[in-house]
Design a protein around this motif. Structure first.
Motif, PDB file in Angstrom:
ATOM      1  N   ALA A 102     -35.157  73.643 120.947  1.00  0.00           N
ATOM      2  CA  ALA A 102     -34.875  72.534 120.026  1.00  0.00           C
ATOM      3  C   ALA A 102     -35.892  72.584 118.891  1.00  0.00           C
ATOM      4  O   ALA A 102     -37.014  73.074 119.061  1.00  0.00           O
ATOM      5  N   LEU A 103     -35.458  72.102 117.750  1.00  0.00           N
ATOM      6  CA  LEU A 103     -36.338  72.051 116.580  1.00  0.00           C
ATOM      7  C   LEU A 103     -36.261  70.650 115.990  1.00  0.00           C
ATOM      8  O   LEU A 103     -35.165  70.111 115.789  1.00  0.00           O
ATOM      9  N   ALA A 104     -37.446  70.060 115.744  1.00  0.00           N
ATOM     10  CA  ALA A 104     -37.495  68.773 115.046  1.00  0.00           C
ATOM     11  C   ALA A 104     -38.158  69.011 113.702  1.00  0.00           C
ATOM     12  O   ALA A 104     -39.206  69.664 113.645  1.00  0.00           O
ATOM     13  N   TYR A 105     -37.528  68.551 112.629  1.00  0.00           N
ATOM     14  CA  TYR A 105     -38.165  68.769 111.331  1.00  0.00           C
ATOM     15  C   TYR A 105     -37.847  67.634 110.370  1.00  0.00           C
ATOM     16  O   TYR A 105     -36.905  66.852 110.575  1.00  0.00           O
ATOM     17  N   GLY A 106     -38.655  67.537 109.345  1.00  0.00           N
ATOM     18  CA  GLY A 106     -38.471  66.484 108.340  1.00  0.00           C
ATOM     19  C   GLY A 106     -39.595  66.557 107.322  1.00  0.00           C
ATOM     20  O   GLY A 106     -40.636  67.191 107.580  1.00  0.00           O
ATOM     21  N   PHE A 107     -39.366  65.946 106.195  1.00  0.00           N
ATOM     22  CA  PHE A 107     -40.361  65.984 105.106  1.00  0.00           C
ATOM     23  C   PHE A 107     -40.607  64.569 104.627  1.00  0.00           C
ATOM     24  O   PHE A 107     -40.054  64.128 103.641  1.00  0.00           O
ATOM     25  N   ALA A 108     -41.408  63.867 105.395  1.00  0.00           N
ATOM     26  CA  ALA A 108     -41.681  62.461 105.119  1.00  0.00           C
ATOM     27  C   ALA A 108     -40.372  61.659 105.156  1.00  0.00           C
ATOM     28  O   ALA A 108     -39.374  62.112 105.726  1.00  0.00           O
ATOM     29  N   LEU A 109     -40.373  60.510 104.544  1.00  0.00           N
ATOM     30  CA  LEU A 109     -39.220  59.611 104.668  1.00  0.00           C
ATOM     31  C   LEU A 109     -38.607  59.340 103.301  1.00  0.00           C
ATOM     32  O   LEU A 109     -39.234  59.543 102.272  1.00  0.00           O
ATOM     33  N   ARG A 110     -37.359  58.894 103.342  1.00  0.00           N
ATOM     34  CA  ARG A 110     -36.707  58.433 102.118  1.00  0.00           C
ATOM     35  C   ARG A 110     -36.195  57.006 102.351  1.00  0.00           C
ATOM     36  O   ARG A 110     -35.645  56.689 103.413  1.00  0.00           O
ATOM     37  N   PRO A 111     -36.397  56.135 101.377  1.00  0.00           N
ATOM     38  CA  PRO A 111     -35.999  54.733 101.561  1.00  0.00           C
ATOM     39  C   PRO A 111     -34.493  54.563 101.526  1.00  0.00           C
ATOM     40  O   PRO A 111     -33.786  55.319 100.864  1.00  0.00           O
ATOM     41  N   GLU A 112     -34.010  53.569 102.269  1.00  0.00           N
ATOM     42  CA  GLU A 112     -32.591  53.211 102.252  1.00  0.00           C
ATOM     43  C   GLU A 112     -32.399  52.113 101.194  1.00  0.00           C
ATOM     44  O   GLU A 112     -32.792  50.971 101.413  1.00  0.00           O
ATOM     45  N   THR A 113     -31.821  52.474 100.080  1.00  0.00           N
ATOM     46  CA  THR A 113     -31.787  51.536  98.951  1.00  0.00           C
ATOM     47  C   THR A 113     -30.378  51.207  98.469  1.00  0.00           C
ATOM     48  O   THR A 113     -30.218  50.567  97.442  1.00  0.00           O
ATOM     49  N   GLN A 114     -29.345  51.635  99.220  1.00  0.00           N
ATOM     50  CA  GLN A 114     -27.984  51.472  98.691  1.00  0.00           C
ATOM     51  C   GLN A 114     -27.598  50.005  98.501  1.00  0.00           C
ATOM     52  O   GLN A 114     -26.878  49.680  97.555  1.00  0.00           O
ATOM     53  N   LEU A 115     -28.065  49.125  99.408  1.00  0.00           N
ATOM     54  CA  LEU A 115     -27.674  47.717  99.266  1.00  0.00           C
ATOM     55  C   LEU A 115     -28.312  47.109  98.020  1.00  0.00           C
ATOM     56  O   LEU A 115     -27.676  46.334  97.304  1.00  0.00           O
ATOM     57  N   ALA A 116     -29.573  47.481  97.747  1.00  0.00           N
ATOM     58  CA  ALA A 116     -30.218  46.990  96.522  1.00  0.00           C
ATOM     59  C   ALA A 116     -29.459  47.494  95.296  1.00  0.00           C
ATOM     60  O   ALA A 116     -29.305  46.789  94.301  1.00  0.00           O
ATOM     61  N   ASP A 117     -28.964  48.716  95.376  1.00  0.00           N
ATOM     62  CA  ASP A 117     -28.192  49.288  94.274  1.00  0.00           C
ATOM     63  C   ASP A 117     -26.890  48.505  94.075  1.00  0.00           C
ATOM     64  O   ASP A 117     -26.550  48.089  92.966  1.00  0.00           O
ATOM     65  N   LEU A 118     -26.164  48.266  95.174  1.00  0.00           N
ATOM     66  CA  LEU A 118     -24.916  47.511  95.061  1.00  0.00           C
ATOM     67  C   LEU A 118     -25.172  46.087  94.566  1.00  0.00           C
ATOM     68  O   LEU A 118     -24.346  45.512  93.865  1.00  0.00           O
ATOM     69  N   ALA A 119     -26.350  45.532  94.932  1.00  0.00           N
ATOM     70  CA  ALA A 119     -26.687  44.182  94.484  1.00  0.00           C
ATOM     71  C   ALA A 119     -26.977  44.147  92.994  1.00  0.00           C
ATOM     72  O   ALA A 119     -27.114  43.083  92.410  1.00  0.00           O
ATOM     73  N   GLY A 120     -27.077  45.319  92.395  1.00  0.00           N
ATOM     74  CA  GLY A 120     -27.299  45.381  90.944  1.00  0.00           C
ATOM     75  C   GLY A 120     -28.763  45.375  90.550  1.00  0.00           C
ATOM     76  O   GLY A 120     -29.089  45.128  89.387  1.00  0.00           O
ATOM     77  N   CYS A 121     -29.670  45.649  91.495  1.00  0.00           N
ATOM     78  CA  CYS A 121     -31.093  45.676  91.171  1.00  0.00           C
ATOM     79  C   CYS A 121     -31.414  46.878  90.273  1.00  0.00           C
ATOM     80  O   CYS A 121     -30.812  47.934  90.424  1.00  0.00           O
ATOM     81  N   ARG A 122     -32.358  46.697  89.362  1.00  0.00           N
ATOM     82  CA  ARG A 122     -32.814  47.821  88.543  1.00  0.00           C
ATOM     83  C   ARG A 122     -33.691  48.729  89.378  1.00  0.00           C
ATOM     84  O   ARG A 122     -34.404  48.279  90.276  1.00  0.00           O
ATOM     85  N   PHE A 123     -33.669  50.020  89.075  1.00  0.00           N
ATOM     86  CA  PHE A 123     -34.447  51.001  89.824  1.00  0.00           C
ATOM     87  C   PHE A 123     -35.440  51.704  88.903  1.00  0.00           C
ATOM     88  O   PHE A 123     -35.253  51.764  87.698  1.00  0.00           O
TER      89      PHE A 123
END
Lengths: 380, 468
Positions: free
Chosen positions: B261-282
């Motif tokens: 088995a191999l576990a891998y990743g490169f830090a994290l990425r935020p989950e921002t889709q709801l803020a996007d749909l809410a119309g928040c500026r990025f």
């Protein structure tokens, strides 16, 4: 980045109409600039359902539609891709006797246009389309209608035009356009100046402002489709579907996703942007399950919407300006321009190079709204 | 009618729980919607059924924090409207009112909110390489989740690869759990660890723990390599090993390691889709190479009734998430006309100190920005739509693509089940690399509802509450 371009023909709007016109006019030997405020084919041409459908169009659109019907199978040779075009048939269901009578009447009206419509009633419908679960009185099949991938067609026309020598200016909004007496001057993007002899206004939902600039106000309104797409599923739906008297339409793409639409999306505060309507999407989904019960447990992966232009009489505007020599309009396709657009490009090329169209377009003249507008003004 | 509506918190991790606590103390009864079956979020995830393991064995050095958070939440339960296993899949734009579309127990609901606090967390950032979609390849986060929530490992002989603090932590947790850790392959060069020196002064606990994990792994004979790039996953249908290369004194050497088995990743990425749909500026965040909702010091977004906290507002870890949840709740209360909290400045200072430490920590685990120079063309870029890197590159070149939504339209990257949550980071890197432009110039993938797949049949039982 200031830049001066002097060409024969400038086209405002790189949708499927503008980009196919650009390619056709360039092939006719003229120099062309294709200008788009964003990316070619990113608005109505790219976000529509993808129906390549003649059935259901009013008779005055059928000569144009038939011309387009001959162009669609040649895409590979013209633009390098077939854009997933499939002549799989368009099946229009009637849920009631009354609706079926309408389908019969339509078939009679368009009998001489060569659509090859087949009316199928009662138990013959079940025998012919055993996958169809919904109760229907009958249906009308247009066997050579079909569908294609709207995301790919217009961009491929624009790239083919570019390869043929068209100056494709994307991300270049037109800021000002004026008639100069012997042609037009355009100021666009970040200091791009364009001089041209002839001008095509194919700016879709943004066309009315350019028409108005030349004294041709039109009653264009914006409409927003409301679309739903599922995850890929085993291939089962062999035709593109529509309904008489209903707003549901659906197809299954080669990858297996069901693409379905119906109802309208909702504009945001900036009317250039819209959102799918959850209510509209919800009724599309309920109708889909009624038609195809096997979809009940399928997953929907995305909704989408976009901006399209509609004219009050359901027909587009195609033809020369009545105020300004050298200006041609082609817009307002009422959410049904995808199939005809390649023929509109060919017609525009004829108008630009020969001053006339071999396909009848009188019904689409912009002048029909001048009369209406004048009458409305008089009645006030 | 908004006085009848309650504030809604999305997410019951460290940020959401602390925010709920603060709102309850101010006399409110927030609705807490959480996709998980039990509260705690990813980091303090709890098993569905108690399996007899102690907090210590489940959460290691963070056991005390986990217990406190869980206990706080249990105490809040009578005071909040908590709805687990609830997916929020759409937020109405400001023009269309304050409404969430949610899927709960197979049914659809529309829920109105007076104010909305998004504590949506983060997922692993993954990058494609040959074989990354083979069965037996997991993200670092998923391999940790398997351990925490289900008490199982992803394999018996596991290789850990990538970058970020999670790399050493999960490897160590696997070792403690009895798995054989075949190697830890850090994609960052050893020299990048020099950044940890100044951090050792400011946050000796973090660096100390990191050193402890690394040392214990080495003492147990686990190989640790730096500056690694994977070449390919070995094995047909199931992971049998990994071929990778690394810089040595003799030059670049290619090596093969066997594993199941191999576990891998490169830090994290935020989950921002709801803020996007809410119309928040990025805004684009250089450190995390991603787009984040704009927020003020407390967590107010550009939309007056929407707030963000936790890793979904910028990767900063669980401790910062707890504080930012409190801060966002304070902002929410202030905006309702309640007096500002006396401890706000102290909490802002504490949170900012963690953010500064985090900046240093991230520099010790730099993003491998040469990634796509060596990934072969036939590698899968978007696994939902089965798009290869060659197809991505072809779409970019043939369509003169410079923008990520255009790449999606022309290639289908990001159009599948995950809606780009898994592949868009890689697609953006590929695009900016191919065009030779800065990462922020390729733009941001627009979110579309539903943010996660929903069953077509959901529409049958539509219920609304608090909606006009």
């Amino acid at each position: 980045m200031s830049r001066r371009i002097s060409i024969d023909v400038a086209i405002i709007g790189g949708g499927l109409v503008g980009s196919s016109a650009a390619l056709a006019i360039r092939k006719a030997g003229l120099s062309v600039a294709l200008i788009d405020k964003g990316y070619c084919g990113a608005q109505a041409s790219g976000v529509n359902y993808g129906g390549v459908r003649r059935q259901g169009r009013p008779p005055e659109q059928l000569p144009l539609s038939q011309r387009a019907h001959r162009i669609w199978p040649q895409l590979k040779a013209m633009i390098g891709i077939d854009a997933e075009y499939m002549r799989c048939g368009h099946l229009k269901l009637a849920r009631t006797e009354k609706d079926f009578a309408k389908l019969e009447a339509y078939a009679e009206t368009v009998r001489d246009y060569g659509l090859g419509l087949e009316l199928i009633a009662g138990s013959a419908l079940e025998r012919r389309f055993p996958w169809l679960s919904a109760k229907a009185v009958g249906a009308s099949l247009c066997p050579e209608d079909g569908h294609a991938n709207p995301r790919l067609v217009a961009p491929a026309f624009a790239r083919a035009a570019e390869r043929a020598g068209v100056a494709v200016l994307e991300l270049t909004p037109v800021r000002d356009v004026v008639a100069t007496g012997n042609g037009f001057g355009i100021l666009a993007g970040d200091g791009v100046e364009i001089r041209c002899r002839q001008l095509v206004n194919s700016a879709g939902a943004w066309s009315d402002r350019f028409a108005a600039q030349f004294g041709e106000a039109v009653p264009l309104i914006r409409i927003y489709p409301s679309m739903v797409v599922t995850e890929p599923l085993p291939l089962r739906l062999p035709v593109s579907m529509g309904e008489q008297g209903g707003s549901f339409y659906g197809r299954q793409v080669a990858r297996g996703n069901y693409v379905m639409g119906g109802g309208r999306g909702l504009p945001l505060a900036d009317p250039d942007y819209s959102r799918p309507s959850v209510t509209a999407a919800s009724s599309v989904m309920q109708r889909a399950i009624a038609l195809f019960p096997h979809l009940a447990h399928a997953q929907v992966i995305r909704f989408w919407s976009g901006t399209e232009a509609e004219m009050p009489d359901g027909n587009p505007v195609i033809g020369p300006s009545e105020t300004t020599s050298g200006l041609f309009h082609a817009f307002g396709f009422c959410g049904a321009g995808f199939q005809t657009a390649p023929a509109v490009g060919a017609v525009l090329s004829e108008l630009v190079t020969e001053g006339r169209s071999t396909t009848p377009i009188e019904a689409f003249s912009i002048g029909r709204f001048r009369k209406v507008t004048a009458e409305t003004a008089a009645s006030l | 009618m908004s006085e009848l509506l309650q504030p809604v918190i999305v997410g019951a991790g460290p940020a959401g729980i602390r925010a709920a606590g603060r709102l309850v103390r101010a006399g409110l009864r927030p609705i807490v919607l959480d996709e998980g079956q039990r509260a705690g979020g990813q980091i303090y995830r709890r098993p569905l059924i108690e399996d007899g393991r102690s907090y210590r064995s489940r959460y290691g050095s963070e056991a005390g924090k986990a217990r406190k958070l869980h206990e706080s939440f249990e105490a809040l339960l009578p005071e909040i409207d908590y709805r687990p296993e609830t997916l929020v899949w759409n937020v109405s734009p400001p023009e269309r009112g304050n409404q969430l579309d949610v899927l709960s127990a197979g049914g659809h609901r529309q829920i109105g909110f007076s104010q909305l606090l998004l504590c949506t967390g983060a997922t692993d950032r993954v990058l494609p390489f040959p074989g990354w979609t083979t069965s037996g390849v997991y993200t670092l986060g998923a391999s940790q989740t398997a351990l925490k929530a289900q008490g199982c490992t992803i394999g018996d002989r596991v290789v850990f690869m990538g970058s970020g603090p999670l790399l050493y932590l999960v490897a160590w947790q696997y070792m403690k759990a009895g798995a054989r850790v075949e190697a830890v392959l850090d994609t960052a060069p050893f020299t990048s660890k020099r950044h940890l020196l100044p951090l050792a002064v400011r946050a000796s606990r973090i660096v100390g723990l990191g050193l402890f994990y690394g040392l214990q792994l080495q003492l147990a004979g686990v190989r640790i390599h730096y500056g690694v790039r994977p070449e390919m996953v070995l094995g047909k249908g199931q992971v049998e090993g990994l071929r990778f290369r690394r810089r040595t004194l003799m030059g670049v050497a290619s090596e093969t390691i066997s594993c199941d088995a191999l576990a891998y990743g490169f830090a994290l990425r935020p989950e921002t889709q709801l803020a996007d749909l809410a119309g928040c500026r990025f805004r684009f965040d250089e450190r995390d190479r991603t787009w984040l909702p704009e927020r003020d010091a407390l967590g107010r977004t550009s939309r007056p009734d929407v707030y963000v906290a936790g890793d979904g507002s910028g990767i900063a870890g669980a401790d910062a998430a707890e504080i930012s949840g409190e801060l966002a709740a304070m902002a929410l209360l202030e905006d309702r006309g309640q007096a500002s909290a006396a401890d706000a400045p102290r909490l802002v200072t504490a949170r900012d100190a963690i953010l500064r430490q985090r900046d240093i920590l991230e520099s010790a685990f730099p993003f491998p920005d040469d990634w796509f120079e060596t990934v072969p063309d036939e590698t899968t870029l978007c696994r939902c739509e089965e798009i290869t890197i060659a197809e991505g590159r072809h779409a970019i070149a043939s369509g003169a693509v410079t923008e990520i939504n255009r790449l999606k339209a022309l290639s289908r990257v990001g159009m599948g089940r995950c809606q780009g949550r898994m592949c868009s980071a890689a697609a953006a890197e590929l695009l900016s690399g191919t065009c030779g432009t800065a990462a922020d110039k390729v733009g941001r993938l627009r979110a579309q509802a539903p943010v996660k797949p929903i069953p077509l049949g959901f529409s049958a039982g539509l219920e609304t509450e608090g909606c006009s």
